[in-house]
Design an enzyme around this catalytic site. Sequence first.
Site, PDB file in Angstrom:
ATOM      1  CG  ASP A 162     -34.663  -9.628  19.092  1.00 39.17           C
ATOM      2  OD1 ASP A 162     -35.053 -10.797  18.970  1.00 39.17           O
ATOM      3  OD2 ASP A 162     -34.215  -9.168  20.155  1.00 39.17           O
ATOM      4  CE  LYS A 170     -30.958  -1.289  21.510  1.00 40.99           C
ATOM      5  NZ  LYS A 170     -30.662  -2.287  20.464  1.00 40.99           N
ATOM      6  CG  ASP A 230     -31.048  -4.436  17.931  1.00 38.16           C
ATOM      7  OD1 ASP A 230     -31.278  -4.662  19.127  1.00 38.16           O
ATOM      8  OD2 ASP A 230     -31.904  -4.557  17.044  1.00 38.16           O
ATOM      9  CG  ASP A 232     -33.762  -3.631  13.620  1.00 40.96           C
ATOM     10  OD1 ASP A 232     -33.202  -3.509  14.742  1.00 40.96           O
ATOM     11  OD2 ASP A 232     -34.933  -4.012  13.490  1.00 40.96           O
TER      12      ASP A 232
END
Length: 322
Positions: free
Chosen positions: A36, A236, A34, A261
């Site tokens: 960000d 996702k 991922d 995250d």
Amino acid sequence: MAEAEAGGDDARCVRLNAERAQALLADVDTLLFDCDGVLWRGETAVPGAPETLTALRARGKRLGFITNNSSKTREAYAEKLRRLGFGGPAGPGDSPEVFGTAYCTALYLRQRLTGFSGPQRPTCWASAALAAELEAVGVACVGVGPDPLQGDGPGAWLDVPLEPDVRAVVVGFDPHFSYMKLTKAVRYLQQPSCLLVGTNMDNRLPLENGRFIAGTGCLVRAVEMAAERQADIIGKPSRFIFDCVSQEYGINPERTVMVGDRLDTDILLGVSCGLKTILTLTGVSSLRDVKSNQESDCMSKRKMVPDFYVDSIADLLPALQG
């Protein structure tokens, strides 16, 4: 929270120290990240993250970047990766390693709209990046940008002309989202053949200094509620975005790691697709969230538990040095 507090004796979530990381990476060909909250926050790279990716590339690992953010094209994301020191393909003929929801939504609509006869185009409540990705695959769109209320009162709003030949309403990250757009979406979606597509369901986006802004999921939910329709979700944890990566990369799930995250997007995608999973604590989810999921009676929450966790992906560096 200490490692022992992440769960009981059968807990899958353990701290990924250097020894465990070395063993894991020996059995891995591909790492999917991922962006960000994992590689950067806003315009600031997570300390040590660029060096970690450089070391992984030096070890011959294939990297891919899966982001739910639809506000940039994949080329723009690839440029940001290079600008912040993460490297990646730079040649004009090279394919970006980025699989964003703007790009994957375009692929999805190209597939779904093929069966319609006559003109076909979606209306996008999203950024110009999504429109650019759609147009790149031959799907024209309308509706990008501000759309303030027109007329005085509900009757006038319902009389505002709609664009002809709209076959889908696409909801992505849209700072210009408005009541006028919501009203138009409901009118378009009264046609059963009109698709409702959401780029992702993230409730918020992490920025620098622990700050957040509302995410696309808030907008998708508004349209779903008003239209009494459920959106097809691209990002996702939907498997569609992973299938986009797999088709282009030829991935072996057993030799692939998903690093993210968020438990409800990154980790759930990895678990659902049979990947190894690593949670980094530089973004949204915490070990407290992990423990809550492990102790939950809800099977869907118990799926949102990673195999490993790190404070930051820079924790992988010791296993890659020497």
